[in-house]
Design a protein around this motif. Sequence first.
Motif, mmCIF file in Angstrom:
data_model
loop_
_atom_site.group_PDB
_atom_site.id
_atom_site.type_symbol
_atom_site.label_atom_id
_atom_site.label_comp_id
_atom_site.label_asym_id
_atom_site.label_seq_id
_atom_site.Cartn_x
_atom_site.Cartn_y
_atom_site.Cartn_z
ATOM 1 N N LEU A 251 0.825 -1.197 0.000
ATOM 2 C CA LEU A 251 0.000 0.000 0.000
ATOM 3 C C LEU A 251 0.864 1.254 0.000
ATOM 4 O O LEU A 251 0.515 2.270 -0.619
ATOM 5 C CB LEU A 251 -0.921 -0.014 1.223
ATOM 6 N N PHE A 252 2.000 1.194 0.672
ATOM 7 C CA PHE A 252 2.925 2.327 0.692
ATOM 8 C C PHE A 252 3.370 2.695 -0.721
ATOM 9 O O PHE A 252 3.411 3.877 -1.094
ATOM 10 C CB PHE A 252 4.142 1.986 1.558
ATOM 11 N N ALA A 253 3.713 1.696 -1.525
ATOM 12 C CA ALA A 253 4.156 1.962 -2.896
ATOM 13 C C ALA A 253 3.034 2.577 -3.730
ATOM 14 O O ALA A 253 3.273 3.491 -4.535
ATOM 15 C CB ALA A 253 4.644 0.663 -3.535
ATOM 16 N N VAL A 254 1.802 2.102 -3.537
ATOM 17 C CA VAL A 254 0.669 2.652 -4.285
ATOM 18 C C VAL A 254 0.446 4.118 -3.917
ATOM 19 O O VAL A 254 0.245 4.969 -4.787
ATOM 20 C CB VAL A 254 -0.597 1.821 -4.010
ATOM 21 N N LEU A 255 0.501 4.429 -2.619
ATOM 22 C CA LEU A 255 0.295 5.807 -2.174
ATOM 23 C C LEU A 255 1.397 6.724 -2.702
ATOM 24 O O LEU A 255 1.127 7.849 -3.152
ATOM 25 C CB LEU A 255 0.238 5.860 -0.652
ATOM 26 N N VAL A 256 2.642 6.256 -2.654
ATOM 27 C CA VAL A 256 3.759 7.074 -3.140
ATOM 28 C C VAL A 256 3.624 7.334 -4.638
ATOM 29 O O VAL A 256 3.786 8.468 -5.110
ATOM 30 C CB VAL A 256 5.100 6.390 -2.825
ATOM 31 N N GLY A 257 3.326 6.291 -5.405
ATOM 32 C CA GLY A 257 3.205 6.443 -6.851
ATOM 33 C C GLY A 257 2.050 7.349 -7.246
ATOM 34 O O GLY A 257 2.186 8.194 -8.147
#
Length: 285
Positions: free
Chosen positions: A164-170
Amino acid sequence: MISSSAPSKDSVPMREASQFTNFLRKKSLFFGLLPAIVYLIILYIIPIIRTLRLSLFDPSFTWEHYIHFFKSPIYLDRLLFSLKVSLFVTVLCIVLGYPIAYLLSFTSPKVKALLIALILIPFWSSTLVRNYAWMSLLGRNGFINNTLISLGLISEPLKLLHTLFAVLVGMCNVLLPYTILPMFSVMSSIDKNLLTAGRSLGGSPIKVFFRIFFPLSLPGVAGGGLLVFIMGLGYYITPALLGGTSEMMISNLIDTQISSLLNWGFGSALSGIPSRCHVSVILYI
């Protein structure tokens, strides 16, 4: 004796000329907007009507696709997850973008032009390229993990990708300019003399900001936040590349139903439900 209220002979032609001018102005406005109206009808309204028809007529009228959606926990869970991700991204973009927009509204023209150019640089590269760049940064053997290991901060790579962290950052990386620009547009139109007046009346900088500047900037915050929320709810590329199976959003399910399963009826119903969420949010605001 002639009444003074009687219209003069010259006033009638002038009034007719004014009415004719207004008529031409309305006609020119209509024909000027006609290409945009045709564009919206062909590329937006007609596809939406066709999608709605496919979800309700398969081949005869039925509510089966919508009933199946609300009876299946997985689809409701993905819709709630998509709403949650969109809300998180909206809040993050507002928190990160507000100081930048505030800085832009007070800087000199040269610095402002430079900062705006830096903000617009992401628009010059495709979303797909930016997501692949984040994959190389967040991967198990990516730049971030290799740097942390070389500095001795961690002993083994962190799981940053497919989270989820990667999705939010992207998503924040792509959608942040859409928040900054509307807020900057509103902030730049605020009369700075109001802030000077507040300071002259004994208000501290913090008090002047929260009592004068911040309330006047809220339309820009609402506009940018609404734009990011609507775009984030229908995001597909970033969750597909940077997220895992547990971070699948409703747009990924729509792609699976239409591209893989060829279930156009249920896929159209899935695509129609987020659209109704958009309308509900807009009407609520």
